[in-house]
Design a protein around this motif. Structure first.
Motif, PDB file in Angstrom:
ATOM      1  N   UNK A 145       0.805  -1.219   0.000  1.00 55.18           N
ATOM      2  CA  UNK A 145       0.000   0.000   0.000  1.00 55.18           C
ATOM      3  C   UNK A 145       0.840   1.272   0.000  1.00 55.18           C
ATOM      4  N   UNK A 146       2.159   1.148   0.142  1.00 57.74           N
ATOM      5  CA  UNK A 146       3.012   2.336   0.226  1.00 57.74           C
ATOM      6  C   UNK A 146       3.919   2.414  -0.988  1.00 57.74           C
ATOM      7  N   UNK A 147       4.438   3.615  -1.220  1.00 57.15           N
ATOM      8  CA  UNK A 147       5.358   3.820  -2.329  1.00 57.15           C
ATOM      9  C   UNK A 147       6.751   3.311  -2.011  1.00 57.15           C
ATOM     10  N   UNK A 148       7.596   3.352  -3.020  1.00 57.35           N
ATOM     11  CA  UNK A 148       8.924   2.790  -2.898  1.00 57.35           C
ATOM     12  C   UNK A 148       9.754   3.399  -1.786  1.00 57.35           C
ATOM     13  N   UNK A 149       9.595   4.697  -1.510  1.00 58.25           N
ATOM     14  CA  UNK A 149      10.406   5.329  -0.469  1.00 58.25           C
ATOM     15  C   UNK A 149      10.077   4.831   0.925  1.00 58.25           C
ATOM     16  N   UNK A 150       8.880   4.267   1.094  1.00 57.60           N
ATOM     17  CA  UNK A 150       8.506   3.715   2.401  1.00 57.60           C
ATOM     18  C   UNK A 150       8.854   2.233   2.505  1.00 57.60           C
ATOM     19  N   UNK A 151       9.312   1.638   1.436  1.00 61.08           N
ATOM     20  CA  UNK A 151       9.586   0.200   1.452  1.00 61.08           C
ATOM     21  C   UNK A 151      10.989  -0.110   1.958  1.00 61.08           C
ATOM     22  N   UNK A 152      11.533   0.822   2.735  1.00 59.52           N
ATOM     23  CA  UNK A 152      12.765   0.557   3.475  1.00 59.52           C
ATOM     24  C   UNK A 152      12.501  -0.299   4.701  1.00 59.52           C
ATOM     25  N   UNK A 153      11.240  -0.420   5.095  1.00 61.95           N
ATOM     26  CA  UNK A 153      10.893  -1.176   6.296  1.00 61.95           C
ATOM     27  C   UNK A 153      11.135  -2.660   6.055  1.00 61.95           C
ATOM     28  N   UNK A 154      11.672  -3.344   7.087  1.00 60.86           N
ATOM     29  CA  UNK A 154      11.958  -4.773   7.003  1.00 60.86           C
ATOM     30  C   UNK A 154      11.180  -5.507   8.084  1.00 60.86           C
ATOM     31  N   UNK A 155      10.639  -6.654   7.705  1.00 62.19           N
ATOM     32  CA  UNK A 155       9.880  -7.412   8.685  1.00 62.19           C
ATOM     33  C   UNK A 155       9.020  -8.448   8.005  1.00 62.19           C
ATOM     34  N   UNK A 156       8.212  -9.115   8.818  1.00 62.07           N
ATOM     35  CA  UNK A 156       8.265  -9.129  10.278  1.00 62.07           C
ATOM     36  C   UNK A 156       9.507  -9.866  10.758  1.00 62.07           C
ATOM     37  N   UNK A 157      10.129  -9.361  11.800  1.00 61.24           N
ATOM     38  CA  UNK A 157      11.424  -9.853  12.255  1.00 61.24           C
ATOM     39  C   UNK A 157      11.346 -10.273  13.716  1.00 61.24           C
TER      40      UNK A 157
END
Length: 476
Positions: A372-384
């Motif tokens: 649901x988010x753009x590429x700049x928000x896809x820095x998030x990593x998970x679930x960890x």
């Protein structure tokens, strides 16, 4: 010192007049004074009783900023920010709740209440990950009990004056720091020992100040720990200083109007000007925490020093366990110039049973929010999962050679060679942690288990497969 900054060109909706927030003093709310708060006094008696019962076992502290600006009192008890900061009856197992309730009703003494509470606390896994067995380093044969060194590059430091917070999260995995279990605390006063240790370990590049919340300290105290690392010739191998903190969410005035806010920002700039990166590891669990004008001003002030703000949270049932909420939060963070960093799995301690979700459900929520988010928000990593061997990411569900499997990899490992290597577990809809998973394809063990057992045995820390259940000391 005044930090110059450029007003951003983007527009983010904010709540409240900035000047009004800046005039508010910090006012802690706990079991001793909560009845004087109008919003709490207006709650039904049974709900106030729940707060009191559970607050005698798990830590409870809020403040007027959280109460006046982050909680929707028309939606209590279902409001996510209320559940995030106020202990509720379901956060204790029923038998434990009834025990404490009966003692309070019978007028038990403080000593009797503490004895019963401590007995319950020891059933809540207050010492996860065998941190004191596996991760405590030593210098010249002396254990450094206020430090943790699990990963080659990163040392965690727990300043003794930072072992509290502006408000406590009900999911907190550091709760033993706050309830009087003294032998369960990590804390250190001697800043020079930190410098000496990292100088003796040239592979260390990152130091994480954590707690509690190190930004509960006055800046002059924080300086005592950071400045030895910045001295000419001191700890030249340290390239990044991290500060793990919930202050942006729970008391953003720390960076705007507190009496030493400018000194704190100046200290951040000194770190950056020394040629090191300052990474502010910000804890945000719900988009509401990002919507007030004061938090947005605080974020701008921190970023103006050259510091980088990275954000993280567990995925929490009752709080943020739906994709639109997480996506909205990550979009806001990105728009404000923060970097979405980690989505964690709730840890095996405290009120875990209230907040936890199956791993597959965590992954489905993450995947949908990520989409649901753009590429700049896809820095998030998970679930960890921050487990004994390392940070284990759930990559997803797949089918390999006719077998349905959960695909995993390590984002960080006790042995750096483990990082990035995919491995596979049998599919399970109920597994909630690494120890709930079984290796796929008929294997008896995951690839790292024998080496992990050998590593920990060499440290004098016996280890068995059951220890996969144990999370590490820090999410950062």
């Amino acid at each position: 010192m005044t930090i110059e900054r450029v007003t951003p060109s983007y527009h983010v909706a904010s709540v409240g007049n900035l000047e009004d927030y800046m005039e508010e003093p910090y006012d802690a709310i706990n079991l001793h004074n909560m009845e004087h708060v109008p919003q709490i006094a207006a709650l039904p008696a049974d709900l106030r009783a729940q707060i009191r019962v559970v607050g005698n076992v798990l830590p409870f502290k809020s403040n007027r900023y959280v109460i006046d600006h982050l909680i929707n009192w028309d939606n209590v008890p279902d409001d996510p920010m209320f559940r995030l900061t106020f202990p509720l009856g379901e956060m204790l197992e029923p038998a434990n709740y009834r025990r404490m309730e009966a003692m309070l009703d019978a007028g038990a003494t403080d000593e009797e209440l503490k004895h019963a509470a401590d007995e319950i606390r020891w059933t809540l896994n207050p010492h996860p990950a065998g941190q004191m067995d596996h991760n405590v380093p030593a210098l010249d044969g002396r254990p450094l009990n206020g430090m943790q060194h699990k990963y080659r590059e990163t040392v965690l430091f727990f300043p003794s004056q930072g072992q509290t917070c502006h408000a406590y999260c009900t999911f907190c995995f550091r709760w033993p720091q706050f309830v009087g279990l003294e032998d369960q605390k990590f804390a250190m006063r001697e800043a020079t020992l930190l410098r000496d240790y990292v100088e003796a370990h040239p592979d260390v590049s990152d130091i994480l100040f954590t707690g509690g919340d190190p930004l509960i300290m006055k800046t002059r105290v924080l300086r005592r720990y950071i400045e030895p690392l910045l001295e000419p010739g001191g700890a030249p191998n340290v390239s990044t200083i991290r500060i793990g903190s919930k202050a942006l969410a729970y008391w953003p005035q720390r960076f705007v109007s507190d009496d030493d806010a400018e000194d704190l920002l100046a200290l951040f700039k000194e770190v950056v000007d020394s040629g090191r990166q300052l990474s502010f590891m910000a804890h945000f669990s719900h988009p509401v925490e990002l919507e007030t004008s004061i938090v947005q001003e605080a974020i701008r002030n921190v970023r103006a020093t050259g510091a980088q703000i990275r954000t993280q949270t567990p995925v929490l049932r009752h709080i943020n366990d739906d994709a639109p909420t997480l996506a909205r939060m990550w979009r806001l963070q990105t728009q404000l110039g923060c970097i979405p960093y980690y989505l964690f799995v709730e840890r095996d301690t405290g009120a875990r049973h209230y907040f936890e979700l199956p791993l597959v459900e965590c992954w489905n929520i993450f995947r949908e929010a990520y989409s649901l988010v753009g590429g700049n928000s896809r820095t998030v990593r998970g679930p960890s999962m921050s487990a004994t061997p390392g940070k284990v990411q759930v990559l997803g569900v797949s089918e390999v050679a006719g077998e349905k499997v959960i695909v995993l990899r390590m984002l960080q490992g006790r042995n750096p060679d483990w990082v990035g290597r995919p491995f596979f577990a049998k599919y399970s809809e109920t597994a909630r942690w690494l120890d709930d998973l079984e290796p796929a394809f008929g294997e008896e063990k995951f690839f790292f288990e024998d080496e992990l057992a050998e590593m920990l045995s060499e440290q004098g820390s016996p280890w068995s497969r059951d220890d996969l259940a144990l999370p590490m000391v820090s999410p950062n």
